[in-house]
Motif scaffolding. Structure first.
Motif, PDB file in Angstrom:
ATOM      1  N   THR A 162     -34.315  -2.269 -54.279  1.00 52.21           N
ATOM      2  CA  THR A 162     -35.647  -2.849 -54.049  1.00 52.21           C
ATOM      3  C   THR A 162     -35.650  -3.966 -53.015  1.00 52.21           C
ATOM      4  N   GLY A 163     -34.488  -4.448 -52.609  1.00 50.83           N
ATOM      5  CA  GLY A 163     -34.421  -5.634 -51.775  1.00 50.83           C
ATOM      6  C   GLY A 163     -34.262  -6.895 -52.588  1.00 50.83           C
ATOM      7  N   ASN A 164     -34.446  -6.799 -53.904  1.00 51.32           N
ATOM      8  CA  ASN A 164     -34.242  -7.915 -54.830  1.00 51.32           C
ATOM      9  C   ASN A 164     -33.087  -7.570 -55.757  1.00 51.32           C
ATOM     10  N   ARG A 165     -32.269  -8.568 -56.101  1.00 53.63           N
ATOM     11  CA  ARG A 165     -31.100  -8.305 -56.936  1.00 53.63           C
ATOM     12  C   ARG A 165     -31.532  -7.981 -58.363  1.00 53.63           C
ATOM     13  N   GLN A 166     -30.978  -6.887 -58.906  1.00 53.71           N
ATOM     14  CA  GLN A 166     -31.270  -6.406 -60.255  1.00 53.71           C
ATOM     15  C   GLN A 166     -29.988  -5.862 -60.875  1.00 53.71           C
ATOM     16  N   THR A 167     -29.970  -5.781 -62.203  1.00 50.01           N
ATOM     17  CA  THR A 167     -28.851  -5.105 -62.843  1.00 50.01           C
ATOM     18  C   THR A 167     -28.964  -3.605 -62.583  1.00 50.01           C
ATOM     19  N   LEU A 168     -27.843  -2.914 -62.671  1.00 49.73           N
ATOM     20  CA  LEU A 168     -27.856  -1.472 -62.452  1.00 49.73           C
ATOM     21  C   LEU A 168     -28.761  -0.760 -63.446  1.00 49.73           C
ATOM     22  N   ARG A 169     -28.786  -1.248 -64.671  1.00 56.15           N
ATOM     23  CA  ARG A 169     -29.626  -0.598 -65.690  1.00 56.15           C
ATOM     24  C   ARG A 169     -31.098  -0.722 -65.363  1.00 56.15           C
ATOM     25  N   GLN A 170     -31.525  -1.846 -64.772  1.00 57.58           N
ATOM     26  CA  GLN A 170     -32.937  -2.066 -64.494  1.00 57.58           C
ATOM     27  C   GLN A 170     -33.355  -1.556 -63.117  1.00 57.58           C
ATOM     28  N   ALA A 171     -32.402  -1.319 -62.231  1.00 61.41           N
ATOM     29  CA  ALA A 171     -32.736  -0.903 -60.869  1.00 61.41           C
ATOM     30  C   ALA A 171     -33.451   0.446 -60.880  1.00 61.41           C
ATOM     31  N   PRO A 172     -34.522   0.600 -60.079  1.00 62.18           N
ATOM     32  CA  PRO A 172     -35.279   1.859 -60.057  1.00 62.18           C
ATOM     33  C   PRO A 172     -34.592   2.921 -59.200  1.00 62.18           C
ATOM     34  N   ALA A 173     -33.366   3.245 -59.552  1.00 61.52           N
ATOM     35  CA  ALA A 173     -32.582   4.210 -58.782  1.00 61.52           C
ATOM     36  C   ALA A 173     -31.356   4.602 -59.588  1.00 61.52           C
ATOM     37  N   VAL A 174     -30.727   5.699 -59.190  1.00 61.28           N
ATOM     38  CA  VAL A 174     -29.406   6.060 -59.694  1.00 61.28           C
ATOM     39  C   VAL A 174     -28.404   5.462 -58.716  1.00 61.28           C
TER      40      VAL A 174
END
Length: 679
Positions: free
Chosen positions: A44-56
């Motif tokens: 997303t351009g913003n840091r997120q955990t892998l579980r929350q990221a909107p991607a595989v």
């Protein structure tokens, strides 16, 4: 396929019941215990955990790279689910085959360094003479499996790979390292990170050389036998300077005496030696508190790449009228200027809006060709005397400008539900416009279980070669080409079964159309021309697990399968493995030693329609790495690794336009030893 999705859905319902773990008032404690320490900003351009990221997505850290015994980017990426790395006959260039998507001319995977494309518009890849990327200065590798054009633009077709280099915060001191091993390979490097007044500075310098494995090719396109012409000398330097909201990076990459591998035309060539230079510099600014509820960032990047040959490659060892063979060497230089800016607004409850814009100016300012022949009007090559620069090169200089706008909304409309929507519009001065959306619904079904439903559209823009190649019967350019399109639907699950065991499972289906391929010209003697023609669809699954079996033993692995079909023939798309299995184990042997091992099985690689060679043989490779783990300054650390322990016969497929009968032999068993001193 539908049965598997149904089973996964039933599993989601079972694990989301409150009885699985503690009561709601223990949720914070469980989140802390089960929280994914890895984060990613590529989604997303913003840091997120892998579980929350909107991607595989997958993240490989520097510590994991060391545990894998990987010395190159390609060796590290071999651990990624759904990704297979093969070698092309031309210069041994890497081919990243993601989820069965194979491109004969371009990799279909966008390669970034610190968020900036390494891709060249000349060829839509990183350059055949770029060699491999050393890992000593890599802090982490972020990988998106699936389309990424809604955020990253062109070439994020089947996936995105982002190399994040080390900063002063990653280094905090100095390091010297040396390594030597099989095939005459050796390397030495130095890196340092620390304070420079109020700024933070990191520097990196590495030099390496290798003769390559030089395995024997039983038969090339000219029915000759001999060793592969591999190996190269490499130089990598870089710096990272951070001050307040500003960061300035620069690096220089040089490859000298790079062999032609199985030959530019898939005819063995013991003479050809290529050279490349890549200069990169970028200046970025990031302000987290620009105004109430606003943050912003901007980046200016410059890349220059030049490809030349110090010894002209031999394209054909024998040909009527050519006593010493047919020689030819395409050389070019490309300059890229990129500017991008974005602003994020947090003022709407439950929403995070991100707006972005960018401009790219691409200039293929030098294109020339050394050869001893003229291109034919008919199908016969015409002698042109000694090797010299021709007045009719295969391509002339070209320019391209790209303008784009992006819009993203991360909408948390319920404490357990987040919908991320992206839209990007790109306009190419020479290839028209394309608009690509992405939608990602993430559901935190329970404290230990997350489900994602993802849809994305991606594109690959035509390369300069595909648009403008002339005097080349193997592929004449077509200025009327438009971008390839890929649309993908994914369903993904992440389940923390207990404190020590995590499972990830995802299913995917994609549909490609307007694929850029060569087709025969009406007059067969004039060769082929690039066109948007045909389509491909595919589906598959990827299953991953990480298990901390004991405090001193960690196991991880994945299994992937995929099926890809070429719609014009109804036949398998071919060449990418339908099945892959991977297992890695790390054993802490005492307080200062770690033994790691990995096994990778690659299987079921069918041929494409019209390729009547036998199927590519399956193989299983095993690697072992032993390393010391002494921390702090004034310490020596040592490592030793054996690659392909049982000497498996690894083969990479040789593709269009020439098909070598026995394909391309990969590296046999090898080893290396390494010593690192930290100051």
């Amino acid at each position: 396929m539908h049965k598997k999705i149904l089973l996964a859905s039933v599993l989601a319902c079972l694990v989301s019941t409150p009885a699985v773990y503690a009561e709601e008032d223990d949720a914070d404690e469980l989140l802390q215990a089960y929280g994914d320490a890895k984060s990613i900003s590529l989604a997303t351009g913003n840091r997120q955990t892998l579980r929350q990221a909107p991607a595989v997505a997958t993240v490989i850290t520097a510590e994991q790279i060391a545990a894998l015994g990987a010395t190159t980017l390609d060796e590290a990426l071999a651990s990624v689910p759904g990704l297979h790395i093969a070698r092309a006959a031309n210069m041994g260039a890497s081919q990243y085959l993601m989820r069965g998507v194979v491109g004969t001319n371009a990799p279909q995977v966008l390669l970034l360094q610190n968020g900036i494309p390494l891709t060249l518009d000349f060829s839509a890849n990183k350059g055949n003479l770029s060699g491999d990327f050393p890992v000593e200065n890599i802090a982490r590798i972020e990988i998106l499996r699936g389309p990424g054009s809604a955020l990253h633009g062109a070439d994020a077709f089947a996936g995105v790979i982002n190399i994040v280099t080390k900063t002063a915060a990653d280094l905090r001191g100095s390091e010297f390292g040396v390594r030597g091993g099989s095939f005459g390979s050796h390397a030495a490097w130095f890196q340092h990170g620390g304070k420079l007044g109020a700024a933070e500075l990191a520097v990196f310098l590495r030099h390496g050389s290798s003769d390559g494995h030089r395995r024997t090719l039983a038969e090339d396109a000219g029915k000759q036998s001999g060793p592969l012409n591999s190996g190269a000398d490499s130089l990598d330097t870089g710096f990272d300077l951070a001050y307040g909201d500003w960061r300035w990076r620069g690096n220089y990459q040089q490859r000298q005496n790079q062999g032609t591998y199985a030959g530019i035309a898939q005819a063995l060539d013991p003479f050809g030696r290529g050279n490349s230079e890549r200069h990169r510099s970028d200046l970025s600014w990031q302000k987290a508190d620009l105004a109430p509820d606003w943050s912003a960032s901007a980046q200016l990047a410059l890349q220059h790449y030049k490809q030349t040959f110090s010894a002209t490659p031999r394209l054909l060892p024998s040909y009527p009228g050519f006593s010493e063979g047919v020689f030819g060497a395409p050389e070019f230089a490309e300059r890229q200027l990129r500017f991008s800016a974005s602003a994020t607004y947090h003022g709407f409850t439950g929403h995070r809006l991100r707006l972005g814009a960018g401009y790219d100016d691409i200039d293929l300012y030098m294109a020339r060709e050394r050869r001893n022949f003229n291109y034919p009007i008919s199908g016969t090559l015409i002698p042109a005397g000694p090797v010299a620069y021709s007045t009719t090169p295969f391509i002339f200089p070209q320019q391209r400008q790209v303008k784009y706008l992006t819009l993203q909304d991360e909408w948390q409309f319920h404490p357990d539900w987040t919908l991320t929507a992206d839209l990007r519009h790109d306009h190419y001065s020479d290839a028209g416009s394309t608009t690509n959306p992405r939608f990602a619904l993430v559901w935190n079904a329970a404290v230990d279980f997350t489900a994602k439903l993802l849809y994305g559209s991606a594109f690959r823009a035509p390369s300069f070669t595909e648009q403008h190649a002339v005097f080349n019967p193997l592929g004449r350019g077509n200025p009327g080409l438009k971008p390839e399109i890929n649309q993908t639907l994914e369903l993904a699950f992440a389940w923390q079964a207990n404190r020590h065991l995590q499972w990830n499972l995802n299913f995917f289906h994609y549909q490609m159309h307007d694929i850029i391929r060569t087709t025969p010209n009406p007059d067969p003697s004039t060769g082929t021309t690039y066109h948007n023609t045909g389509g491909q669809h595919g589906h598959g699954l990827e299953l991953e697990a990480v298990w901390q079996a004991r405090p001193d033993l960690r196991l991880s692995g994945h299994y992937g399968q995929q099926t890809a079909t070429d719609e014009s023939s109804g036949h398998a798309a071919g060449y990418a493995p339908r099945r892959q299995f991977y297992l890695h184990a790390d054993w802490q042997a005492g307080s200062h030693w770690q033994l790691g091992g990995q096994l990778k099985h690659v299987g079921d690689r069918p041929r494409a329609a019209g390729d009547n060679r036998p199927a590519i043989a399956d193989y299983t490779s095993v690697d072992l790495t032993l390393r010391s783990l002494r921390r702090g300054s004034g310490q020596w650390n040592f490592a030793a690794s054996v690659r392909n322990l049982f000497n498996a016969d690894i083969r990479d497929p040789s593709l269009y336009p020439v098909r070598i009968p026995g394909d391309l032999p990969g590296a046999p068993r090898s080893f290396w030893l390494q010593a690192i001193y930290s100051l």
